[in-house]
Write an enzyme that holds these catalytic residues in place. Structure first.
Site, PDB file in Angstrom:
ATOM      1  N   ASP A 103       0.796  -1.245  -0.055  1.00  0.00           N
ATOM      2  CA  ASP A 103      -0.042   0.013  -0.007  1.00  0.00           C
ATOM      3  C   ASP A 103       0.807   1.183  -0.084  1.00  0.00           C
ATOM      4  O   ASP A 103       2.096   1.117   0.284  1.00  0.00           O
ATOM      5  CB  ASP A 103      -1.000   0.047   1.228  1.00  0.00           C
TER       6      ASP A 103
HETATM    7  N1  URA Z   1      -1.359  -5.692   3.787  1.00  0.00           N
HETATM    8  C1  URA Z   1      -2.018  -4.697   3.935  1.00  0.00           C
HETATM    9  O1  URA Z   1      -2.632  -4.339   4.250  1.00  0.00           O
HETATM   10  N2  URA Z   1      -1.159  -3.610   3.186  1.00  0.00           N
HETATM   11  C2  URA Z   1       0.048  -4.214   2.603  1.00  0.00           C
HETATM   12  O2  URA Z   1       0.618  -2.893   2.171  1.00  0.00           O
HETATM   13  C3  URA Z   1       0.410  -5.383   2.544  1.00  0.00           C
HETATM   14  C4  URA Z   1      -0.315  -6.200   3.257  1.00  0.00           C
END
Ligand code: URA
Length: 233
Positions: A103
Site C-alpha cells: 500500500d
Molecule cells: N497488507 C496490507 O494491508 N497492506 C500492505 O501493504 C501489505 C499487506
C-alpha cells in the site's frame, strides 16, 4: 534483438545516441564494424564491442527497494509518486516493475524486476510464499488474537483467509506472516478483529529479507546468493 535496442538497454544512451556511436564506427559485432543500427544480433552468441570494450548482456534486473511511505507500487501514475521514481534512470533501462503491491503507506521490502517468471512464482497463490511484516496497531494484541489469526479470519467481503502467524513483540507491535496477498490484507485482517493497523512494514518475502543497511528510499541489486535462493523455491 536489434542492435540499437541491445545497446540502449545496456546503458549506451538513447536510440539516437546509439545511432551516433554506430555512425562513428565505434561499435563492432564479431569484429566487424557495423554501419546500421537496426541489424539483428543474438545477445548470447555474438561478440559485441564498443571501441575495445566487450559489452556483456544482462537480460534481467533484480532490485531490492526499501519502500518509504507515500509511493505507489506501480510503474507510473498521472498524479502520484510511484516506486519507479526512486530508481535512477540507468537502473530502469530494463523496465523493472514491482513484484506485487505494498500500500502507499506501507514501508519495507519491495522487489522490482523484469523477470516475469520469478514475479509470477513469488505471487502465485499456489506457491504460498511467506511474507513477513511488522505492524503497529491501535489496540493491545492478545493471545486470543494470535489464536484467531492462526485459524484465518473472515474479511469484510466474506473471504476466509489462510492461517496467519502472529507473534507479539510488544503490546501494540506484532510480527505477522501471511502467505497470500489480498488487497489490504493485513489491515483488513486486523479490522475483522476490531483493531486497526497504524503502521506496516514488510521485512521479508520468501527467502529475501530487507537489508538493514538500506535506508528508506534506497535500493540495491540482489546478490547472486539472494537470487539463487529466491529462484530455488
Ligand atoms: N497488507 C496490507 O494491508 N497492506 C500492505 O501493504 C501489505 C499487506
Amino acid at each position: 534483438m536489434r542492435l540499437d535496442k541491445f545497446l540502449a538497454n545496456m546503458g549506451y544512451g538513447s536510440r539516437k545516441d546509439v545511432k551516433a556511436l554506430i555512425k562513428k564506427k565505434r561499435i563492432n559485432v564479431n569484429d566487424e564494424i557495423i554501419k546500421k543500427a537496426d541489424i539483428q544480433i543474438d545477445p548470447y552468441q555474438d561478440l559485441i564491442k564498443c571501441d575495445d570494450r566487450v559489452i556483456t548482456y544482462q537480460e534481467f534486473i533484480y532490485i531490492m527497494l526499501h519502500k518509504p511511505s507515500g509511493y505507489l507500487s506501480a510503474t507510473e501514475d498521472n498524479k502520484q509518486k510511484t516506486v519507479l521514481d526512486l530508481i535512477k534512470k540507468q537502473d530502469k533501462l530494463l523496465d523493472p516493475f514491482p513484484v506485487g503491491r505494498l500500500d502507499k503507506d506501507t514501508e519495507g521490502l519491495l522487489l522490482l524486476t523484469n523477470d516475469g517468471q520469478l514475479a509470477h512464482d513469488l505471487l502465485s497463490p499456489k506457491k504460498h510464499v511467506d511474507k513477513k511484516y511488522i505492524a503497529t496497531v491501535e489496540k493491545k494484541v492478545t493471545e486470543s488474537d494470535v489464536d484467531r489469526f492462526s485459524e484465518g479470519v473472515v474479511l469484510n467481503d466474506g473471504y476466509h483467509t489462510k492461517p496467519a502467524q502472529l507473534s507479539l513483540i510488544e503490546d501494540y507491535t506484532v510480527e505477522i506472516i501471511i502467505t497470500e496477498g489480498k488487497y489490504h490484507q493485513i489491515k483488513r485482517m486486523f479490522e475483522s478483529i476490531g483493531n486497526k493497523v497504524l503502521y506496516l512494514k514488510r521485512i521479508s518475502m520468501g527467502s529475501l529479507t530487507l537489508d538493514r543497511d538500506l535506508d528508506k528510499g534506497k535500493y540495491r541489486e540482489l546478490t547472486k546468493e539472494e537470487l539463487t535462493k529466491l529462484q530455488s523455491k
